[in-house]
Each structure stands twice: as C-alpha cells, then as structure tokens.
Design an enzyme around this catalytic site. Sequence first.
Site, mmCIF file in Angstrom:
data_model
loop_
_atom_site.group_PDB
_atom_site.id
_atom_site.type_symbol
_atom_site.label_atom_id
_atom_site.label_comp_id
_atom_site.label_asym_id
_atom_site.label_seq_id
_atom_site.Cartn_x
_atom_site.Cartn_y
_atom_site.Cartn_z
ATOM 1 N N LYS A 51 57.065 -59.199 64.630
ATOM 2 C CA LYS A 51 57.402 -60.613 64.834
ATOM 3 C C LYS A 51 57.562 -61.254 63.460
ATOM 4 O O LYS A 51 56.636 -61.249 62.664
ATOM 5 C CB LYS A 51 56.302 -61.304 65.640
ATOM 6 N N ALA B 115 52.969 -68.924 70.195
ATOM 7 C CA ALA B 115 54.303 -68.325 70.078
ATOM 8 C C ALA B 115 54.247 -66.797 70.109
ATOM 9 O O ALA B 115 55.045 -66.153 70.793
ATOM 10 C CB ALA B 115 54.983 -68.804 68.805
ATOM 11 N N GLY B 116 53.321 -66.218 69.372
ATOM 12 C CA GLY B 116 53.217 -64.760 69.330
ATOM 13 C C GLY B 116 52.832 -64.167 70.671
ATOM 14 O O GLY B 116 53.393 -63.160 71.107
ATOM 15 N N ASP B 117 51.873 -64.800 71.341
ATOM 16 C CA ASP B 117 51.459 -64.324 72.667
ATOM 17 C C ASP B 117 52.603 -64.441 73.661
ATOM 18 O O ASP B 117 52.833 -63.548 74.485
ATOM 19 C CB ASP B 117 50.254 -65.117 73.165
ATOM 20 N N GLY C 8 58.499 -64.506 62.761
ATOM 21 C CA GLY C 8 58.467 -65.972 62.774
ATOM 22 C C GLY C 8 59.840 -66.586 62.903
ATOM 23 O O GLY C 8 60.610 -66.207 63.785
#
Length: 140
Positions: free
Chosen positions: A72, A102-104, A74
């Site tokens: 990821k 956002a990452g999850d 960003g």
Amino acid sequence: MKKLAFALLAFIFIFPLCAEKATLNTGDAFGFSLADYFFPNEKEAAWYSGQSSFPDMAGAFRDMGVKNVVIKTGPQGCYVSGEEGEFSLPALPVSVVDMTGAGDSFVAGFISGILKNASLKECAQMALLSASKTITHIGT
C-alpha cells in the site's frame, strides 16, 4: 452440488515502535512461507525487507515464499507482485477528509475481490475503490 473450500492466509503487520530493526535476515521467523497474501504499507515493506524500491521490497518477500505481495503506497496507490505478474495502480482522485481506516478498508476490498475470484489487478482496483470511499468521510 459442488462445495468450494477456501483458505487464505494474509499477513498485516503493525509497524514496530522499537529501536532495533527487524529484517528478513532472521529467516522465516515471521512465517512468510505460509502466506498467500501480504499487505504491508511502504514503510513496513522497507523496514522488514531492508530494500528501497517496491520491486526489491516485494522480491524479498516473494523470495521468502509469499505468493502475492501488495504494498500500500498511500496517495500513490499500490504496488502488486504476485502469481499474475507485477504492476502499480494509482490511487483514485478524491478529496481526503480522514485517512483513518484506509489501510484496513484497502485490505477488505482486496479480499472481497479474492472471494469473487477476481484477478489480482481487479482485486487491487476494488481495494483502491474501497479505500477511496473510506477516506472521503470522517470516522469509519
């Protein structure tokens, strides 16, 4: 009636807040050889691999046995190296309100694609869409 058995092992690391640098030089202490998917962010990938480019980071994890590495990145989107090749996809252009989750959300979107038998590229597109929807709202 056919039954489908589905098992998936995905690793999501929490970036260590310690002075000592843990790298892949410890062998397979992290169990990478068991992983179908690994979803580090770019800082985690650099930290654990000791590499500075996305292809080298992913290559280090693939060398340890991870089948598919999804970094990821960003605002840049993501870098994928796996059983269907290597590619980068840009993040979707949205007005960012809150990055929380956002990452999850990215990982959830990706796994949703896996469960729909989508290609790696389609999974990454679903992941980016999911993350982009998450960051346009406060709280998730």
